[in-house]
Scaffold this motif. Structure first.
Motif, mmCIF file in Angstrom:
data_model
loop_
_atom_site.group_PDB
_atom_site.id
_atom_site.type_symbol
_atom_site.label_atom_id
_atom_site.label_comp_id
_atom_site.label_asym_id
_atom_site.label_seq_id
_atom_site.Cartn_x
_atom_site.Cartn_y
_atom_site.Cartn_z
ATOM 1 N N PRO C 242 -57.723 -8.227 2.284
ATOM 2 C CA PRO C 242 -56.774 -8.302 1.267
ATOM 3 C C PRO C 242 -55.355 -9.386 1.418
ATOM 4 N N CYS C 284 -50.601 -3.331 1.704
ATOM 5 C CA CYS C 284 -51.881 -3.454 1.286
ATOM 6 C C CYS C 284 -51.965 -2.642 0.067
ATOM 7 N N LEU C 286 -55.052 -1.846 -1.170
ATOM 8 C CA LEU C 286 -56.003 -1.035 -0.837
ATOM 9 C C LEU C 286 -55.818 0.043 -0.072
ATOM 10 N N ARG C 288 -55.517 2.888 2.441
ATOM 11 C CA ARG C 288 -55.619 4.524 2.407
ATOM 12 C C ARG C 288 -55.420 4.970 3.544
ATOM 13 N N CYS C 304 -61.563 -5.221 8.001
ATOM 14 C CA CYS C 304 -60.947 -4.437 6.985
ATOM 15 C C CYS C 304 -61.888 -3.442 6.578
ATOM 16 N N PHE C 306 -62.374 -1.973 3.911
ATOM 17 C CA PHE C 306 -63.152 -2.203 2.371
ATOM 18 C C PHE C 306 -63.253 -3.486 2.008
ATOM 19 N N GLU C 309 -63.927 -4.514 -1.788
ATOM 20 C CA GLU C 309 -63.255 -4.256 -2.962
ATOM 21 C C GLU C 309 -62.093 -5.242 -3.134
ATOM 22 N N VAL C 310 -62.050 -6.372 -2.277
ATOM 23 C CA VAL C 310 -61.220 -7.414 -2.274
ATOM 24 C C VAL C 310 -61.208 -8.104 -3.421
#
Lengths: 551, 419, 312, 348
Positions: C242, C284, C286, C288, C304, C306, C309-310
């Motif tokens: 991200p 960020c 995203l 979590r 990262c 994920f 998902e970027v």
């Protein structure tokens, strides 16, 4: 002719006597020629021409470099022939001197009557810088040299110091100072700016070899006219050290052989009782003929009343000061003159230390503590005295503080004003002071006229108080013309009583001059007249002369 | 207690700086409180009509104000380091005012009492004396030149002779027998170790008292001439730096003029003319200030020349501030740090200059005491040279150390030195 | 493959007053001879410290390499003593500084400063200055730094770095003090020299566009860690972290005209407050729960959890 | 550069004349009067008013201040023996400062001031130069070393030591040296003057050895004072330089620490020191009253101070004119040297 003075005269001064030879020295070794000695100077002479310079330092050096017509016999203190073989006193105002033949200057030029006549006439030239001595030699009305070996002098009127002043007149080498055919101004210029003022050519047993910066070097003059008293040492040095502590260090270091400004504290203290000192040096003292005093300014209204002046003298604890600062080794003065000379009456007792008596006297004069603030006042004005002095002398500073404390006990405030030498002298000359703490250094007998006579009361004179007392004037004038020594002693003593009664001065102390000198010097005696020692009689025993001690 | 922690924490971070500041303040407080530290008059006297304070009575208003400042100066390190600033800030003036009020009541008619007189008249009354029970001008003719009393060599028997012969005794017997030592009321015993911890001078005055009052004068000269130089230097320096080349030229020539002028001569000139009413302390400070401002001025001129073109000054001009406002709010604070550093260095230099002049006999001479003057009085005795010189060196070290630490504190260029 | 430079688990700490902090933590990357690797990141992310730690040229004497290894052409540098490391500087490792005005000695002539770094048998000073693209090298050599323009000074710095014919060239933002045109010329000069002499180039910059244009591979650093390491083309097209995506979005050069480029909210954490979990989590989109607790390792070029998902 | 130099030179003369005028006024307005010379002769009495007036007239002390200043300044001699235009006899038409004729001392008319200045400088200049070389010789390496070793225990101890040295009063330091090395202490060194007695008949080698032995303590007293200050100055500017980037560049070229410090750091650090070095010049002429008094050296410092006490106006004005000229030249030289040393200014 110069014999050591018998110690009896000194004993009278205080309990013990003479030089303190700690270790009993073996019989003096035979005098031998050779070697060198260095003498300390506390000031550097401006010039070695004693006609132009009046400092004691120049006089001391010229004792060895120059000769005068007559000289003072160390024993009888009478004037004996020196440059002249003999002299006659035709009548109270004229004298004839017969010069010794064969005397030469250090540069080999023969000495004759013309030198003497020239040396006397230069005072008549107004442009020559011999102001301080001009008054003394202006009295000579006529001086002539009938032949190269005779000089005839005539004074205007009989004067007790006439013979003494001619006898003591500095003799200049005419062949170096006289500019033939010069105008008065040119001749004066030639004398004032003559290089020989620095590279002096004289008649004495030692002749000047070099003088750069602080060191003056003189070597023995082989053609001196009286070889038997021509000095044993090959070389005599004078070294100027301004700071006394530094000079004492130099003495210990062997760089100076005779130091003449030992302080009372060092004389009695640890500095001269350490091992280092005892093994290599001796200490001694001799009468200095100098005394300190506070001159009251009689023009100031509050000091005109003699009761006030007496009270101030009675309020100062002389005994305590003499004990703490001089350790008893000083004479409390009760008049003007050299205390060891017979012209000074030592039996005249000083005023008693009596603060209450002083307060009574001041009260009679109108000074009491009206507003109860602990200080005397009169018509609303507090009794505060400003005493001027120059800041160079540690003893005078100490005396001011002691006086301040003692007077505060009777409610009198002393405001000391310590200035550098020249500022102080200027204020003294303009009479801008209440009291002026200073001192005189006097020969055995001096003429009191410049100091106390009323005709010097005003103007830039030595009569600081501005004293104008008919009785004092009469005594001075009488003494001046009394040629017979014995009667003159009585006149000067009567003057002393009169002056002490008038209290124009608060008379202080006359401390002796204290010396420390190296044990390698032999033949060192201490005598009355300035400079208190006879360098030409010193010698280094054979075998120790040539050795340049490892510094 | 939290306040104490912040103070200690602040001190731990820059120990040398706070030590220097504490030393400077302690010395100046000692100087300011000299009447309470060394005085022959008792501090407190039980008198029939109520307690009296003889030591404080003769003081005039100005001396009293200086005395009041003493506690305030002493606590400056504490005050400056703590966040108590506000609380301490208000506390002290209140305390001082109370003290002044009490004092004003007690001040009788200011009778002038000669040195040592109180001790003589004490009699049976109970009295409290200062830690050094001797006045700076109180003489005692029975113990001149006495070595420090904690030395064996200083022991004197009843008749007044020194027990250890070789120190003072004189075999020739020429010397008058010394009088027994006069121990006045309120003073320690004759051979007490702390009677004269630093010895006595020619008139038997206690050297410790002389050093305290001498330090008072020397420190006053140091501080006064530094402040004088600061004000003059800042004024002329900023003029030279900020204004046009013309004033810069004039000031630079003035700087050169002062640099070439023989300082010693000016002192002699002023002391001999101005020693009338004003005490010599102020005349000498004036002279040293007059000749010392060039250092500060040159420094400030350089800083201002640099700051004149700095962006934030141009920005401020952009916002239409008046020239003076910019100088006072922006330029001066930036330039002040090096100037303060230079001033504290100059305080030390001024004290050295004063002592040199007094040693030559031209500055503060008898009876006023100054550290340089004291050394002049007794160059032949070790204790007369060492102790005054040591105190003077200590004071100068304090000022220089403070200056050095201030410089490192404000010097961004030396990495990692930020307080 | 014989990598020119292998860095494994490199951690470097600085000291501020009594406390120490990690400027960079566990860096792993390689550099092949002739390859250009760009290191991109905001200021304070530790990229300059990384560069300085290789030849151990720290400004502050109290900084030190705490752990990890740095091998240059197979030779381990971290354990070397000062005397062993010194000959490598200049001869094996060349350094090009950011601000040429401060990096050149004001009282020495430019030629003299270049000559100092020369190694026997290499090109002469004048040739080096010419290679660096400086007109009339003799005049340049005889003049003082303040007499040259910004661009010429930077070229002189490059000549100075190349004087010892190093194997590895470290360039710390060599163009940020220059305008873009001059910057591009300097970079082409650098990358050209690397290709011709087979030198490896570590190029540190804060401009991601410049990195993508000139470097074969790019490493993105954030708060002392490498968060993404990938070939330039791949990283430009599909960022897998991200922070990289945010950097690309914020690059004015890549945003089509008329569209506002997005600034990254918040600020990078100060070195002392780098807590657990992913340092970028607070900023960020995203982020979590897992991102705040666990710290993602560098796996397949991205640190990262994920990467897919970027959104570019 | 040349324009700057011309402007400074143009201002040199007016500044110099301004200083001589200020000193002249201060001297003549001060209390004290040279006419009242040494003590009166105790035997013969005092100089009477007429003599004092004649003395004042001869030295033009009775003339208005403006005339006296112009006479001192020159080039015309306004005294009765001076230039005909001013009523003089024409015998000595030109004189004074601008005619480079300083005349002779008031109290010692047989001594020409120029010669005395020469003798005094011959004592002060070599001693001050030796002290300066000693101070700089130690300050530069010591300052550089302590900057490089900043923070270590030894360096902190040295810093405190220098501190104490810098804060010691000059006269106290000199007195302690005398007590320590003089006869009362270890007795190793002579404490007085430049030569021991009879030095002139020594061989040239012993003479030289004797001179060196005598000058050790004075040089030490002069050098110790400035040594501490100079070392801290070098240390401060060295610290500043070590923080610059080009030092790191030098290291990046693999140069040894000695070369980095010696060739790069020190050259830049010594730039500000040049202005300090130029200030040695005034000290060469000024001398130090304290050291010269304690060690008994006939130097410039004492010459000025004693003239001051005796209000010898001719000497005071000559000495201050000389030291003012030298100080102004030193300040100018400091700026010029700094510009020459720093290429940034030289090639502007």
């Amino acid at each position: 002719m110069r014999l050591a003075i018998p110690l009896a005269l000194l004993v009278v001064l205080s309990q013990a006597c003479g030089p303190d030879a700690q270790a009993v020295r073996p019989g003096p070794p035979q005098p031998a020629y050779g070697g060198r000695a260095t003498i300390h100077l506390e000031a550097l002479p401006k010039t070695l021409n004693y006609a132009l310079e009046t400092s004691a330092v120049t006089r001391r050096i010229l004792y060895e470099l120059n000769e005068t017509l007559l000289t003072e016999d160390w024993n009888t203190l009478e004037l004996v022939p020196n440059l002249c073989a003999s002299f006659e006193v035709e009548n109270p105002t004229s004298f004839v001197f017969h010069l010794r033949p064969g005397i030469v200057w250090h540069d080999g030029d023969p000495f004759d009557a013309h030198d003497v006549v020239f040396s006397a006439l230069l005072y008549r030239n107004p442009k020559v810088n011999c102001d301080a001595k001009r008054a003394q030699y202006k009295r000579i009305v006529e001086i002539s040299a009938p032949d190269p070996l005779t000089v005839r002098v005539r004074y205007d009127k009989p004067f007790f110091r006439a013979l003494g002043s001619v006898g003591d007149m500095p003799i200049l080498p005419a062949h170096l100072y006289e500019k033939p055919g010069a105008s008065e101004d040119e001749q004066a210029e030639f004398i004032n700016r003559n290089p020989h003022n620095h590279d002096w050519v004289g008649l004495g047993p030692y002749k000047l070899v070099s003088w750069d910066g602080d060191r003056i070097v003189a070597k023995r003059f082989d053609k001196y006219f009286a070889p038997e008293r021509g000095g044993y040492l090959d070389e005599l040095d004078w070294l100027y050290v301004k700071d006394d502590a530094a000079a004492f260090q130099a003495l210990l270091n062997g760089e100076i052989d005779l130091f003449g400004r030992l302080s009372t504290e060092d004389y009695f203290g640890s500095a001269t009782s350490s091992e280092l000192f005892r093994e290599k040096f001796f200490k001694a003292w001799a009468p200095s003929g100098a005394y300190g005093f506070v001159a009251w300014n009689l023009r100031r209204p509050r000091l005109q009343d003699v009761r006030v002046r007496r009270a101030l003298a009675m309020a100062f604890d002389f005994e305590a000061f003499k004990k703490s600062v001089y350790r008893g080794l000083a004479v409390q003065m009760t008049g003007h003159g050299a205390p060891e000379g017979d012209f000074y009456d030592r039996k005249l007792a000083p005023l008693p230390f009596d603060p209450d008596g002083a307060k009574k006297l001041l009260a009679e004069a109108g000074w009491t503590d009206h507003d109860g603030n602990g200080r005397l006042d009169k018509d609303g004005e507090e009794f505060a005295i400003e005493v001027l002095s120059n800041s160079g002398n540690a003893v005078s500073e100490t005396m001011l503080v002691a006086m301040q404390n003692d007077w505060s006990r009777i409610g009198v405030v002393l405001k000391p004003l310590l200035l550098d030498f020249n500022s102080a002298k200027e204020r003294a000359t303009k009479r801008e002071f209440d009291g002026y703490l200073t001192g005189w250094a006097l020969p055995t007998e001096s003429d009191p006229e410049p100091t106390f006579h009323s005709k010097n009361a005003s103007g830039p004179t030595q009569n600081f108080p501005g004293l104008a007392d008919p009785e004092v004037d009469r005594l001075i004038e009488e003494g001046q013309v009394t040629l017979d020594r014995a009667t003159r002693v009585l006149v000067w003593r009567e003057l002393q009583h009169r002056l002490y009664e008038l209290q124009p001065y608060l008379w202080g102390f006359s401390p002796p001059r204290k010396f420390a000198y190296s044990q390698k010097l032999h033949g060192v005696e201490f005598v009355r007249p300035d400079p208190n020692y006879v360098a030409r009689r010193w010698y280094l025993p054979a075998g120790t002369q040539g050795t340049r001690e490892k510094r | 207690m939290a306040e104490l922690r912040t103070v200690l924490q602040c001190w731990r971070r820059r120990p040398l700086f706070w030590a220097a500041l504490a030393l400077v303040c302690a010395l100046h407080a000692l100087g300011a409180a000299a009447p309470l530290v060394a005085n022959d008059a008792p501090l407190w006297l039980a008198a029939p009509g109520g307690a009296r304070f003889p030591a404080l009575e003769p003081l005039n208003a100005c001396e009293r104000f200086v005395l009041l400042l003493a506690p305030w100066i002493l606590c400056t390190p504490l005050w400056a380091a703590s966040s108590w600033r506000t609380r301490i800030g208000f506390g002290w003036p209140a305390f001082a005012l109370v003290l002044a009020l009490v004092w004003q009541l007690s001040a009788g008619a200011r009778t002038f009492v000669p040195a040592g007189e109180w001790k003589r008249q004490l009699g049976a009354q109970s009295a409290l004396f200062a830690p050094i029970p001797f006045g700076h001008s109180e003489t005692n003719s029975s113990e001149p030149w006495r070595p420090p009393t904690w030395l064996a060599a200083s022991e004197i028997d009843e008749q007044g002779h020194y027990v250890e012969r070789n120190v003072m005794g004189h075999p020739g017997g020429l010397e008058l027998p010394p009088s027994p030592v006069e121990v006045r009321a309120g003073e320690p015993a004759r051979n007490a170790a702390l009677r004269h911890p630093l010895g006595t001078d020619a008139l038997g005055r206690d050297l410790a008292a002389r050093v305290v009052w001498g330090a008072r004068n020397s420190l006053a000269v140091g501080l006064a001439s530094a402040l004088f130089a600061l004000v003059l230097g800042t004024l002329l320096g900023s003029l030279a730096g900020w204004r046009g080349a013309r004033t810069d030229l004039v000031v630079s020539r003035a700087i050169e003029l002062v640099l070439c002028f023989p300082v010693l001569f000016l002192v002699l000139l002023v002391v001999s003319v101005g020693s009338g009413g004003v005490s010599a302390v102020w005349t000498i400070s004036g002279v040293l200030g007059l000749t010392g401002w060039t250092g500060v001025a040159r420094l400030l001129r350089a800083e201002f020349l640099r700051l004149r073109e700095a962006e934030f000054v141009l920005a401020a001009r952009g916002l239409g501030f008046s020239e003076w406002r910019i100088v006072l709010r922006h330029a001066l604070p930036n330039a002040l740090a090096p100037v303060i550093v230079a001033t504290s260095f100059f305080a030390g230099t001024a004290m050295l200059a004063e002592s040199a002049i007094s040693y030559l006999g031209a500055g503060l001479v008898e009876p006023e005491a100054s550290l340089g003057g004291l050394v002049r009085g007794g160059t032949e005795h070790a204790w007369m040279v060492i102790f005054p010189g040591a105190v003077l060196a200590l004071a100068v070290i304090a000022w220089n150390l403070l200056g050095e630490e201030l410089r490192d504190l404000n010097d961004p260029r030396i990495p990692g030195r930020r307080a | 493959m014989n990598a020119l430079l292998e860095v494994r688990g490199l951690s470097v700490s600085h000291a501020r007053g009594a406390r120490r902090f990690f400027a960079v933590e566990e860096l792993d990357f390689d550099l092949a001879p002739g390859e250009v690797l760009a290191i991109v990141g905001e200021s304070g992310c530790g990229k300059s410290t990384l560069l300085a730690s290789i030849p151990r040229l720290f400004a502050d004497a109290q900084s030190r390499i705490d752990s990890g290894s740095v091998r240059l052409a197979g030779r381990e540098l971290v354990g070397l003593s000062e005397d062993e490391l010194r000959p490598l500087r200049g001869a094996a490792i060349g350094f090009v500084f950011q601000d040429a005005h401060a990096a050149l000695n004001p009282v020495l002539k430019v030629g003299a400063q270049v000559e100092e770094g020369l190694r026997a048998g290499g090109a002469s000073t004048l040739e080096l200055l010419a290679q660096a693209g400086l007109p009339d090298p003799a005049r340049i050599a005889a003049s003082y730094p303040h007499q040259l323009s910004g661009g010429m000074r930077q070229r002189a710095l490059v000549a100075l770095a190349l004087a010892g014919r190093p194997q590895l060239l470290l360039a710390d933002e060599p163009t940020s003090a220059l305008d873009p045109v001059l910057g591009r010329e300097i970079l082409e000069l650098l990358t050209g020299a690397c290709r011709r002499q087979g030198m490896g180039l570590l190029l540190v910059t804060h401009d991601i566009g410049l990195a993508l244009r000139h470097a074969r591979r790019v490493a993105v650093m954030y708060a002392g860690r490498i968060v993404e390491l990938a070939p330039a083309a791949e990283l430009g097209a599909r960022p897998r972290h991200p922070y990289t995506a945010a950097l690309l979005a914020a690059d004015p050069a890549r945003t089509p005209r008329g569209k506002r480029f997005a600034a990254i909210p918040g600020a990078a954490p100060a070195p002392l407050e780098r807590g657990a979990g992913c340092a970028f989590a607070p900023r960020c989109a995203l982020a979590r729960e897992r991102c705040r607790i666990e710290r993602p390792a560098l796996v397949e070029g991205s640190a990262c959890f994920f990467p897919d998902e970027v959104r570019p | 550069m040349a324009a700057y130099l011309r402007r400074r030179l143009a201002w040199l003369l007016p500044s110099f004349l301004g200083i001589t005028l200020v000193v002249f006024l201060a001297v003549h307005l001060a209390p004290g009067d040279p006419a009242l010379r040494e003590s009166f002769d105790p035997d013969a009495g005092s100089a009477d008013a007429a003599d004092i007036e004649r003395f004042r007239a001869e030295h033009l002390l009775d003339r208005p201040l403006a005339v006296q200043y112009l006479h001192f300044l020159g080039p015309f001699d306004l005294s009765p023996r001076g230039h005909r235009w001013f009523g003089g006899s024409g015998e000595h038409a030109f004189g004074g400062l601008l005619a480079l004729d300083l005349g002779s001392e008031i109290h010692r008319p047989h001594v020409r001031i120029v010669d005395e200045l020469g003798r005094r400088l011959a004592v002060t200049a070599p001693l001050t130069l030796a002290a300066a070389l000693l101070a700089w010789g130690i300050a530069i390496p010591l300052g550089a070393w302590s900057a490089v070793r900043r923070g270590q225990k030894r360096e902190r101890a040295l810093a405190l030591g220098l501190f104490a040295l810098h804060s010691l009063p000059g006269f106290w330091l000199a007195l302690l040296l005398v007590l320590a090395f003089g006869a009362a202490g270890l007795g190793w060194l002579p404490v007085l003057g430049l030569h021991s007695a009879g030095a002139e008949d020594l061989g040239w080698f012993e003479w030289l050895l004797d001179l060196l032995l005598h000058s050790i303590l004075p040089v030490l007293a002069l050098a110790l004072g400035s040594l501490a200050y100079l070392t801290r100055q070098v240390r401060a500017s060295m610290l500043e330089v070590l923080a610059q980037e080009y030092v790191i560049t030098a290291r990046s070229k693999g140069l040894s620490e000695r070369v980095v410090i010696g060739r790069h750091a020190l050259r830049n650090a010594l730039l500000p020191a040049i202005t300090l070095a130029a200030l040695i010049l005034p000290a060469l002429v000024g001398g130090s009253v304290i050291v010269e008094t304690i060690f008994g050296l006939p130097g410039m410092g004492r010459y000025a101070y004693e003239a001051l006490l005796e209000r010898d106006y001719a000497v005071i004005q000559a000495v201050t004119a000389l030291s003012a000229l030298v100080t102004l030249l030193a300040l100018l030289a400091a700026d010029v040297l700094y510009a020459l040393a720093d290429p940034r200014i030289r090639h502007g």
